[in-house]
Design a protein around this motif. Structure first.
Motif, PDB file in Angstrom:
ATOM      1  N   ALA A 264       0.798  -1.224   0.000  1.00 50.44           N
ATOM      2  CA  ALA A 264       0.000   0.000   0.000  1.00 50.44           C
ATOM      3  C   ALA A 264       0.835   1.280   0.000  1.00 50.44           C
ATOM      4  O   ALA A 264       0.310   2.347  -0.294  1.00 50.44           O
ATOM      5  N   LYS A 265       2.124   1.161   0.314  1.00 54.61           N
ATOM      6  CA  LYS A 265       2.944   2.361   0.494  1.00 54.61           C
ATOM      7  C   LYS A 265       4.333   2.147  -0.098  1.00 54.61           C
ATOM      8  O   LYS A 265       4.793   1.021  -0.269  1.00 54.61           O
ATOM      9  N   GLY A 266       5.022   3.258  -0.342  1.00 52.96           N
ATOM     10  CA  GLY A 266       6.437   3.235  -0.645  1.00 52.96           C
ATOM     11  C   GLY A 266       6.823   2.312  -1.784  1.00 52.96           C
ATOM     12  O   GLY A 266       6.196   2.287  -2.847  1.00 52.96           O
ATOM     13  N   ILE A 267       7.878   1.535  -1.565  1.00 53.82           N
ATOM     14  CA  ILE A 267       8.362   0.617  -2.589  1.00 53.82           C
ATOM     15  C   ILE A 267       7.275  -0.386  -2.958  1.00 53.82           C
ATOM     16  O   ILE A 267       7.100  -0.724  -4.134  1.00 53.82           O
ATOM     17  N   GLY A 268       6.544  -0.878  -1.971  1.00 58.47           N
ATOM     18  CA  GLY A 268       5.503  -1.864  -2.245  1.00 58.47           C
ATOM     19  C   GLY A 268       4.446  -1.344  -3.193  1.00 58.47           C
ATOM     20  O   GLY A 268       4.016  -2.062  -4.114  1.00 58.47           O
ATOM     21  N   PHE A 269       4.009  -0.108  -2.987  1.00 56.72           N
ATOM     22  CA  PHE A 269       2.997   0.460  -3.885  1.00 56.72           C
ATOM     23  C   PHE A 269       3.578   0.692  -5.272  1.00 56.72           C
ATOM     24  O   PHE A 269       2.897   0.444  -6.282  1.00 56.72           O
ATOM     25  N   ALA A 270       4.834   1.135  -5.343  1.00 59.53           N
ATOM     26  CA  ALA A 270       5.470   1.340  -6.650  1.00 59.53           C
ATOM     27  C   ALA A 270       5.557   0.020  -7.408  1.00 59.53           C
ATOM     28  O   ALA A 270       5.320  -0.031  -8.626  1.00 59.53           O
ATOM     29  N   ILE A 271       5.887  -1.069  -6.703  1.00 56.58           N
ATOM     30  CA  ILE A 271       5.940  -2.385  -7.338  1.00 56.58           C
ATOM     31  C   ILE A 271       4.550  -2.799  -7.815  1.00 56.58           C
ATOM     32  O   ILE A 271       4.376  -3.255  -8.954  1.00 56.58           O
ATOM     33  N   ALA A 272       3.565  -2.651  -6.945  1.00 57.31           N
ATOM     34  CA  ALA A 272       2.202  -3.029  -7.310  1.00 57.31           C
ATOM     35  C   ALA A 272       1.734  -2.254  -8.537  1.00 57.31           C
ATOM     36  O   ALA A 272       1.142  -2.822  -9.468  1.00 57.31           O
ATOM     37  N   ARG A 273       2.004  -0.966  -8.554  1.00 53.97           N
ATOM     38  CA  ARG A 273       1.592  -0.134  -9.696  1.00 53.97           C
ATOM     39  C   ARG A 273       2.266  -0.598 -10.983  1.00 53.97           C
ATOM     40  O   ARG A 273       1.619  -0.680 -12.037  1.00 53.97           O
ATOM     41  N   ARG A 274       3.569  -0.940 -10.909  1.00 53.11           N
ATOM     42  CA  ARG A 274       4.261  -1.391 -12.115  1.00 53.11           C
ATOM     43  C   ARG A 274       3.721  -2.734 -12.603  1.00 53.11           C
ATOM     44  O   ARG A 274       3.508  -2.934 -13.803  1.00 53.11           O
ATOM     45  N   LEU A 275       3.478  -3.664 -11.695  1.00 54.39           N
ATOM     46  CA  LEU A 275       2.908  -4.950 -12.097  1.00 54.39           C
ATOM     47  C   LEU A 275       1.528  -4.754 -12.716  1.00 54.39           C
ATOM     48  O   LEU A 275       1.175  -5.425 -13.706  1.00 54.39           O
ATOM     49  N   TRP A 276       0.742  -3.853 -12.139  1.00 54.95           N
ATOM     50  CA  TRP A 276      -0.588  -3.540 -12.672  1.00 54.95           C
ATOM     51  C   TRP A 276      -0.473  -2.934 -14.067  1.00 54.95           C
ATOM     52  O   TRP A 276      -1.218  -3.305 -14.981  1.00 54.95           O
ATOM     53  N   GLN A 277       0.483  -2.025 -14.251  1.00 57.09           N
ATOM     54  CA  GLN A 277       0.689  -1.419 -15.566  1.00 57.09           C
ATOM     55  C   GLN A 277       1.084  -2.462 -16.609  1.00 57.09           C
ATOM     56  O   GLN A 277       0.773  -2.319 -17.792  1.00 57.09           O
ATOM     57  N   GLU A 278       1.762  -3.520 -16.157  1.00 56.71           N
ATOM     58  CA  GLU A 278       2.200  -4.569 -17.081  1.00 56.71           C
ATOM     59  C   GLU A 278       1.163  -5.684 -17.229  1.00 56.71           C
ATOM     60  O   GLU A 278       1.428  -6.699 -17.861  1.00 56.71           O
ATOM     61  N   GLY A 279      -0.021  -5.497 -16.636  1.00 58.44           N
ATOM     62  CA  GLY A 279      -1.136  -6.386 -16.910  1.00 58.44           C
ATOM     63  C   GLY A 279      -1.478  -7.395 -15.847  1.00 58.44           C
ATOM     64  O   GLY A 279      -2.427  -8.180 -16.028  1.00 58.44           O
ATOM     65  N   ALA A 280      -0.754  -7.426 -14.737  1.00 59.59           N
ATOM     66  CA  ALA A 280      -1.022  -8.419 -13.697  1.00 59.59           C
ATOM     67  C   ALA A 280      -2.287  -8.062 -12.917  1.00 59.59           C
ATOM     68  O   ALA A 280      -2.601  -6.891 -12.700  1.00 59.59           O
ATOM     69  N   ASP A 281      -3.016  -9.101 -12.495  1.00 60.98           N
ATOM     70  CA  ASP A 281      -4.096  -8.935 -11.529  1.00 60.98           C
ATOM     71  C   ASP A 281      -3.478  -8.957 -10.138  1.00 60.98           C
ATOM     72  O   ASP A 281      -2.646  -9.812  -9.833  1.00 60.98           O
ATOM     73  N   LEU A 282      -3.914  -8.038  -9.279  1.00 64.51           N
ATOM     74  CA  LEU A 282      -3.226  -7.829  -8.011  1.00 64.51           C
ATOM     75  C   LEU A 282      -4.093  -8.115  -6.797  1.00 64.51           C
ATOM     76  O   LEU A 282      -5.305  -7.879  -6.808  1.00 64.51           O
ATOM     77  N   VAL A 283      -3.410  -8.583  -5.737  1.00 61.73           N
ATOM     78  CA  VAL A 283      -3.959  -8.558  -4.388  1.00 61.73           C
ATOM     79  C   VAL A 283      -2.893  -7.911  -3.505  1.00 61.73           C
ATOM     80  O   VAL A 283      -1.745  -8.367  -3.478  1.00 61.73           O
ATOM     81  N   LEU A 284      -3.264  -6.849  -2.815  1.00 54.99           N
ATOM     82  CA  LEU A 284      -2.344  -6.154  -1.927  1.00 54.99           C
ATOM     83  C   LEU A 284      -2.577  -6.600  -0.491  1.00 54.99           C
ATOM     84  O   LEU A 284      -3.717  -6.702  -0.043  1.00 54.99           O
ATOM     85  N   LEU A 285      -1.496  -6.858   0.232  1.00 59.20           N
ATOM     86  CA  LEU A 285      -1.569  -7.201   1.652  1.00 59.20           C
ATOM     87  C   LEU A 285      -0.882  -6.114   2.462  1.00 59.20           C
ATOM     88  O   LEU A 285       0.135  -5.549   2.034  1.00 59.20           O
TER      89      LEU A 285
END
Length: 251
Positions: A17-38
């Motif tokens: 939800a924050k910091g590096i984790g959110f940046a990673i999640a956003r990049r994976l989402w931009q590349e098409g992955a379906d996400l679950v954030l913990l």
């Protein structure tokens, strides 16, 4: 290569939800992955999940029983990003046993629990990606960060050993090792230095940046780029590696 190289894959990001984790999640989402954030911060999770139009689950990665229930609810996924972590700065003589155990629980043991839960499904499908967000503290020492360094060194060891066990299975296990990164964690550390020493926070940030030969803080998106590369189908030959994102601090 497709502009959506992760399309059709699903990913779990701890501390997403924050910091590096959110940046990673956003990049994976931009590349098409379906996400679950913990994560533990429900409000931050809600905000991040809304921004990325994805699922989120409030969970404490240091609680094994809670994790088992959470992963049971999530079901199938292809990519695990072990990002949740925190640093504690104390002289070794003032480091209490509870401090030591807390650092290992969050920065090392949590990755053991999540990987143990994720692997059976990955092995059954003969495909998976596990990426552990370690640190340059997993490759060198930093004064006053004994427990954090020990935990991150352990995380690198876990990465390398598990990569060998899974080398013939279609599952890869890698680590990314950022240097000091421009996140809330560094901002809080700078504020702590200011409160304890009288040095202003800007000077403290400059001190952290000085570890990097490029004389700057790493940006979260730079770490996210390295993680996304390791998650792609084309990165099948990359396993057991520790990609350093630190401007030359560690070579």
């Amino acid at each position: 290569m497709s502009d959506k190289p992760l399309k059709g894959l699903s990913a779990v990001v701890t501390g997403g939800a924050k910091g590096i984790g959110f940046a990673i999640a956003r990049r994976l989402w931009q590349e098409g992955a379906d996400l679950v954030l913990l994560g533990r911060d429900a409000a931050a999770l809600d905000s991040a999940a809304e921004a990325l139009d994805c699922s989120q689950v409030a969970a404490d990665v240091t609680d094994a029983a809670s994790l088992e229930r959470t992963f049971g609810l999530i079901g199938h996924f292809d990519i695990l990003i072990n990002n949740a972590g925190a640093a504690l700065t104390k002289p070794f003589g003032k480091l209490e046993p509870d401090d030591w155990h807390a650092m290992l629980a969050l920065n090392l043991t949590a990755a053991y629990h999540t990987s143990r839960l994720a692997l059976p499904g990955m092995l059954a499908r003969r495909w998976g990606r596990i990426v552990n967000v370690a640190s340059t503290a997993g490759l060198k020492g930093y004064a006053y960060a004994t427990a954090y360094c020990a935990a991150k060194h352990g995380l690198i060891g876990l990465t390398r050993a598990l990569a060998l066990e899974t080398a013939k299975t279609g599952v890869t296990v890698n680590a990314v090792c950022p240097g000091f990164t421009d996140t809330d964690l560094v901002a809080r550390a700078a504020d702590l230095i200011e409160s304890k020493t009288g040095r202003n926070a800007a000077d403290a940030r400059a001190h952290f940046a000085s570890y990097n030969p490029q004389d700057r803080l790493i940006q979260p998106d730079e770490v996210a780029d390295a993680v996304a590369f390791l998650c792609r189908r084309e990165a099948a030959a990359m396993t057991g590696q520790s990609l350093i994102v630190a401007g030359g601090e560690v070579m």
